[in-house]
Scaffold this motif. Structure first.
Motif, PDB file in Angstrom:
ATOM      1  N   THR A  35     108.961  74.919  47.745  1.00  0.00           N
ATOM      2  CA  THR A  35     107.682  75.090  47.029  1.00  0.00           C
ATOM      3  C   THR A  35     107.910  76.764  47.453  1.00  0.00           C
ATOM      4  O   THR A  35     106.368  77.497  46.616  1.00  0.00           O
ATOM      5  CB  THR A  35     106.477  74.682  48.107  1.00  0.00           C
ATOM      6  N   LYS A  36     108.553  77.643  48.292  1.00  0.00           N
ATOM      7  CA  LYS A  36     108.207  78.755  48.640  1.00  0.00           C
ATOM      8  C   LYS A  36     109.602  79.219  47.814  1.00  0.00           C
ATOM      9  O   LYS A  36     110.739  79.212  47.711  1.00  0.00           O
ATOM     10  CB  LYS A  36     108.646  78.977  50.331  1.00  0.00           C
ATOM     11  N   MET A  37     109.354  80.712  46.884  1.00  0.00           N
ATOM     12  CA  MET A  37     109.926  81.585  46.547  1.00  0.00           C
ATOM     13  C   MET A  37     110.232  82.026  47.719  1.00  0.00           C
ATOM     14  O   MET A  37     109.729  83.125  47.372  1.00  0.00           O
ATOM     15  CB  MET A  37     110.074  81.540  44.932  1.00  0.00           C
ATOM     16  N   PHE A  38     112.122  83.243  47.604  1.00  0.00           N
ATOM     17  CA  PHE A  38     111.163  84.543  48.091  1.00  0.00           C
ATOM     18  C   PHE A  38     111.810  85.515  47.280  1.00  0.00           C
ATOM     19  O   PHE A  38     113.374  85.334  46.768  1.00  0.00           O
ATOM     20  CB  PHE A  38     111.189  84.643  49.424  1.00  0.00           C
ATOM     21  N   ASP A  39     111.763  86.789  47.694  1.00  0.00           N
ATOM     22  CA  ASP A  39     112.527  88.035  47.120  1.00  0.00           C
ATOM     23  C   ASP A  39     114.138  87.833  47.688  1.00  0.00           C
ATOM     24  O   ASP A  39     114.298  87.793  49.154  1.00  0.00           O
ATOM     25  CB  ASP A  39     112.348  89.482  47.630  1.00  0.00           C
ATOM     26  N   PHE A  40     115.720  87.841  46.849  1.00  0.00           N
ATOM     27  CA  PHE A  40     116.594  88.034  47.470  1.00  0.00           C
ATOM     28  C   PHE A  40     117.121  89.283  47.700  1.00  0.00           C
ATOM     29  O   PHE A  40     117.808  90.008  46.865  1.00  0.00           O
ATOM     30  CB  PHE A  40     117.957  86.857  46.883  1.00  0.00           C
ATOM     31  N   PHE A  41     117.287  89.599  49.270  1.00  0.00           N
ATOM     32  CA  PHE A  41     116.950  90.605  49.607  1.00  0.00           C
ATOM     33  C   PHE A  41     116.922  91.601  49.169  1.00  0.00           C
ATOM     34  O   PHE A  41     117.988  93.087  48.265  1.00  0.00           O
ATOM     35  CB  PHE A  41     119.191  90.512  49.872  1.00  0.00           C
ATOM     36  N   SER A  42     115.471  92.005  48.333  1.00  0.00           N
ATOM     37  CA  SER A  42     114.824  93.245  47.396  1.00  0.00           C
ATOM     38  C   SER A  42     115.910  93.122  46.156  1.00  0.00           C
ATOM     39  O   SER A  42     115.987  94.895  45.378  1.00  0.00           O
ATOM     40  CB  SER A  42     115.017  94.406  48.452  1.00  0.00           C
ATOM     41  N   THR A 111      98.916  73.887  47.489  1.00  0.00           N
ATOM     42  CA  THR A 111      99.564  75.807  46.693  1.00  0.00           C
ATOM     43  C   THR A 111     100.654  74.848  47.633  1.00  0.00           C
ATOM     44  O   THR A 111     101.945  75.516  47.271  1.00  0.00           O
ATOM     45  CB  THR A 111      99.063  76.009  46.456  1.00  0.00           C
ATOM     46  N   ILE A 112     100.479  74.393  48.574  1.00  0.00           N
ATOM     47  CA  ILE A 112     101.500  74.667  49.651  1.00  0.00           C
ATOM     48  C   ILE A 112     102.306  73.388  49.831  1.00  0.00           C
ATOM     49  O   ILE A 112     103.778  73.046  49.220  1.00  0.00           O
ATOM     50  CB  ILE A 112     101.517  75.391  51.167  1.00  0.00           C
ATOM     51  N   ILE A 113     102.240  71.971  50.033  1.00  0.00           N
ATOM     52  CA  ILE A 113     102.031  71.241  49.493  1.00  0.00           C
ATOM     53  C   ILE A 113     102.050  69.643  48.966  1.00  0.00           C
ATOM     54  O   ILE A 113     102.461  68.456  48.957  1.00  0.00           O
ATOM     55  CB  ILE A 113     102.533  69.854  51.553  1.00  0.00           C
ATOM     56  N   GLY A 114     101.664  70.247  48.031  1.00  0.00           N
ATOM     57  CA  GLY A 114     100.701  69.343  46.604  1.00  0.00           C
ATOM     58  C   GLY A 114     101.776  68.902  46.294  1.00  0.00           C
ATOM     59  O   GLY A 114     103.240  69.098  46.179  1.00  0.00           O
ATOM     60  N   PHE A 115     101.421  67.754  45.600  1.00  0.00           N
ATOM     61  CA  PHE A 115     102.518  67.274  44.480  1.00  0.00           C
ATOM     62  C   PHE A 115     102.909  67.479  43.371  1.00  0.00           C
ATOM     63  O   PHE A 115     102.074  68.410  42.242  1.00  0.00           O
ATOM     64  CB  PHE A 115     102.209  66.013  44.289  1.00  0.00           C
ATOM     65  N   MET A 116     104.424  68.214  43.014  1.00  0.00           N
ATOM     66  CA  MET A 116     104.319  69.540  42.072  1.00  0.00           C
ATOM     67  C   MET A 116     105.504  68.688  41.298  1.00  0.00           C
ATOM     68  O   MET A 116     106.519  68.263  41.890  1.00  0.00           O
ATOM     69  CB  MET A 116     104.762  70.650  42.732  1.00  0.00           C
ATOM     70  N   PRO A 117     105.060  67.968  40.551  1.00  0.00           N
ATOM     71  CA  PRO A 117     106.499  66.553  39.694  1.00  0.00           C
ATOM     72  C   PRO A 117     107.568  67.366  40.004  1.00  0.00           C
ATOM     73  O   PRO A 117     108.165  67.254  39.729  1.00  0.00           O
ATOM     74  CB  PRO A 117     105.122  66.345  38.788  1.00  0.00           C
ATOM     75  N   ARG A 118     107.341  68.678  38.953  1.00  0.00           N
ATOM     76  CA  ARG A 118     108.776  68.908  38.390  1.00  0.00           C
ATOM     77  C   ARG A 118     109.541  69.754  39.982  1.00  0.00           C
ATOM     78  O   ARG A 118     110.878  69.116  39.236  1.00  0.00           O
ATOM     79  CB  ARG A 118     108.482  70.528  37.446  1.00  0.00           C
ATOM     80  N   ILE A 119     109.036  69.958  40.655  1.00  0.00           N
ATOM     81  CA  ILE A 119     110.130  70.455  42.473  1.00  0.00           C
ATOM     82  C   ILE A 119     110.271  69.105  42.395  1.00  0.00           C
ATOM     83  O   ILE A 119     111.875  68.838  42.965  1.00  0.00           O
ATOM     84  CB  ILE A 119     109.041  71.324  42.512  1.00  0.00           C
TER      85      ILE A 119
END
Length: 229
Positions: A35-42, A111-119
């Motif tokens: 559920t978290k997306m982060f920047d790959f080494f800027s 937002t963090i651990i709620g139900f996200m159908p696509r994921i």
């Protein structure tokens, strides 16, 4: 850790249960981390958090397939699938329950651990497809090489299984929600990182297989001794 485990007396059924539990745990935690997306080494490219832990599921899959065979590996895959469904259902029920007085974190929870159908859908479909294909290719390579060269079937099966898994999950979970550049970057980074990670951990995988074989041999020896008495 492998040394400590080697000193324990573990039966084949216990070993199978432990590996099944580990596989299910890795899947559930990876889905939460995704559920978290982060920047790959800027670089401006994005990477989902699940990619950090998820490659371990393929290492476990190789170990289980090598030791117990394709049919039992499929049982582990479907068991992990079922356990993840239970986790998703529980989190969804908690999400729709009305917030208690004074508790103001409902939006954060969703937002963090709620139900996200696509994921959820992407993860489950990708996991089953990729893992079963990984185990199938693994046993085919093992048959062709007549049980030799473990690294060939471990890496070869991962190249196929990881590709299918990554394409299915990334497409279902993120297509249309991020830019084309980020989507392609996520796809490539996720796939390459999985292959690199599994390759670097190949000695650990090999050691784990040898340890499991040692435990199973020890159990057979003890069974023969008890029968002779």
């Amino acid at each position: 850790m492998l040394y400590l485990v080697s000193k324990l007396k573990i039966s084949q059924s216990q070993l199978f249960a432990i590996l099944t539990a580990l596989t299910a745990t890795v899947l559930i935690v990876s889905n939460l981390a995704s559920t978290k997306m982060f920047d790959f080494f800027s670089t401006g490219l994005v990477w989902d958090g699940g990619a950090i832990l998820f490659p371990i599921s393929y290492i476990l899959g190789d170990i289980i397939t090598e030791i117990f065979g394709f049919e039992r590996a499929k049982k582990v895959i479907w068991t992990a699938f079922a356990m993840n469904l239970i986790a998703v259902l529980a989190l969804f029920i908690v999400q729709i329950l009305p917030p208690g007085p004074g508790w103001e974190n409902q939006i954060a929870y969703e937002t963090i651990i709620g139900f996200m159908p696509r994921i959820v859908a992407g993860s489950l479909i990708a996991f089953v497809s990729g893992q079963i294909l990984n185990s199938y290719v693994f046993v085919k390579i093992k048959k062709i090489t007549k049980g030799k060269h473990f690294w060939q079937r471990a890496i070869g099966s991962s190249l196929v299984g990881d590709l299918v898994d990554t394409v299915i999950f990334t497409t279902i979970a993120f297509i249309g929600t991020i830019s084309t550049f980020q989507f392609v970057g996520l796809l490539l980074i996720a796939y390459i990182s999985k292959i690199v990670g599994e390759t670097l951990l190949l000695p650990v995988t090999y050691g784990a297989v040898k340890l499991c074989e040692k435990l199973m041999i020890s159990e057979k020896v003890m069974e023969n001794e008890s029968e002779s008495v």
